[in-house]
Design an enzyme around this catalytic site. Sequence first.
Site, short mmCIF file in Angstrom:
data_model
loop_
_atom_site.label_atom_id
_atom_site.label_comp_id
_atom_site.label_asym_id
_atom_site.label_seq_id
_atom_site.Cartn_x
_atom_site.Cartn_y
_atom_site.Cartn_z
N ASP A 1 -3.11 11.95 -0.52
CA ASP A 1 -4.49 11.82 -0.98
C ASP A 1 -5.01 13.19 -1.40
O ASP A 1 -4.58 14.21 -0.86
CB ASP A 1 -5.37 11.25 0.13
CG ASP A 1 -6.68 10.68 -0.37
OD1 ASP A 1 -6.85 10.57 -1.60
OD2 ASP A 1 -7.54 10.34 0.45
N THR B 1 -1.88 -1.34 -3.93
CA THR B 1 -3.22 -0.84 -3.60
C THR B 1 -3.20 0.67 -3.40
O THR B 1 -3.49 1.18 -2.31
CB THR B 1 -3.76 -1.52 -2.33
OG1 THR B 1 -2.88 -1.23 -1.22
CG2 THR B 1 -3.87 -3.03 -2.52
N SER C 1 -9.72 3.78 -4.46
CA SER C 1 -10.77 4.82 -4.53
C SER C 1 -10.45 5.80 -5.63
O SER C 1 -9.37 6.37 -5.68
CB SER C 1 -10.89 5.55 -3.19
OG SER C 1 -9.67 6.17 -2.82
N GLU D 1 -2.20 8.51 -5.45
CA GLU D 1 -0.98 7.71 -5.45
C GLU D 1 -0.75 7.01 -6.78
O GLU D 1 0.39 6.91 -7.25
CB GLU D 1 -1.04 6.71 -4.30
CG GLU D 1 -0.96 7.38 -2.93
CD GLU D 1 -1.55 6.55 -1.80
OE1 GLU D 1 -1.41 6.98 -0.64
OE2 GLU D 1 -2.16 5.50 -2.08
N GLY E 1 -7.81 2.84 5.28
CA GLY E 1 -6.88 2.47 4.22
C GLY E 1 -6.12 1.20 4.55
O GLY E 1 -6.00 0.28 3.73
N ASP E 2 -5.59 1.13 5.78
CA ASP E 2 -4.88 -0.07 6.21
C ASP E 2 -5.79 -1.29 6.18
O ASP E 2 -5.40 -2.37 5.75
CB ASP E 2 -4.35 0.12 7.64
CG ASP E 2 -3.14 1.03 7.71
OD1 ASP E 2 -2.51 1.25 6.65
OD2 ASP E 2 -2.82 1.52 8.80
N ASP F 1 0.88 -1.17 0.00
CA ASP F 1 0.00 0.00 0.00
C ASP F 1 0.92 1.22 0.00
O ASP F 1 1.49 1.57 1.03
CB ASP F 1 -0.88 -0.01 1.25
CG ASP F 1 -1.86 1.16 1.28
OD1 ASP F 1 -1.92 1.92 0.30
OD2 ASP F 1 -2.55 1.32 2.31
N GLN G 1 -6.30 7.04 -5.75
CA GLN G 1 -6.26 7.75 -7.04
C GLN G 1 -5.02 8.63 -7.15
O GLN G 1 -4.29 8.57 -8.15
CB GLN G 1 -7.53 8.60 -7.18
CG GLN G 1 -7.63 9.37 -8.48
CD GLN G 1 -8.98 10.06 -8.63
OE1 GLN G 1 -9.83 9.96 -7.75
NE2 GLN G 1 -9.19 10.76 -9.73
#
Length: 270
Positions: free
Chosen positions: A90, A116, A155, A121, A194-195, A85, A119
């Site tokens: 963000d 994962t 997302s 990132e 997120g995690d 991740d 948007q």
Amino acid sequence: MAQPPILSVALPSDTGRVLRYPTFKGQVLNGKELWDLIEGLEANGLLFYTHLLTGYIGSVSFLNNVLEVVAKLRSVNPGLIYVCDPVMGDEGKLYVPEDLVSVYREKVVPVASMLTPNQFEAELLTGLRILSEQDGRDACNKLHAAGPEKVVITSININGDLYLIGSSRKDKDEVPDQFKVMIPKIPAYFTGTGDLMTALILGWSNKYPDNLARAAEHAVSSLQALLHRTINDYKLAGFDPKTSSLEIRLIQSQDDIRNPIIKFNAEKYS
């Protein structure tokens, strides 16, 4: 007397063995401490893992240490699945030093099995602007070309609608299987989603290794059930959930995590 085997290694379960390193902005370990941990695991015969999962990393030096850990773990298990991740920011704002972006792009992406990003990132990693579903699919393709077999952009906000876009391929010459899941917007802010989303995707993709779309359906459905439980519990306590960032009701939502009711279905792209 003979030394007994470590049963979690000798008799591995279907759920696998996951080494999870969640770093936060108060960074828990430094590079030396991380390597001391790895050496301790090795000395005790505990260095066999099926998965490595990383989240927020706040410095270039530590990210390079993580890459050394990936190489070390793969020397023990060449089939190690590295789920990254790439937490960098963000909505156009970086959370990390800018020089981490190039390290993620040039060093981490090529060795990751699954990415994962959100948007923003995904835009940082690919250099592409994501303004449409096709842009999201193109970003996935560019990330595939750099290494990972699986990409989930968790997302994407397009004209007020929120999507998850996933993509998987087994071979470099294979056209990826791509899909989207519509995600309802919830008028509240949460800590730790997120995690949790990445962990859920890892868990369900381990159960359905050849069906990323199904794994995403389970992950999204679990997370949505948990978030609605969180909001409802705060309301029961007389607190307006719109006024602050909320701690998610993780323990209370174990059944939703283990056996979610699938309410959010993947739509495959042709």
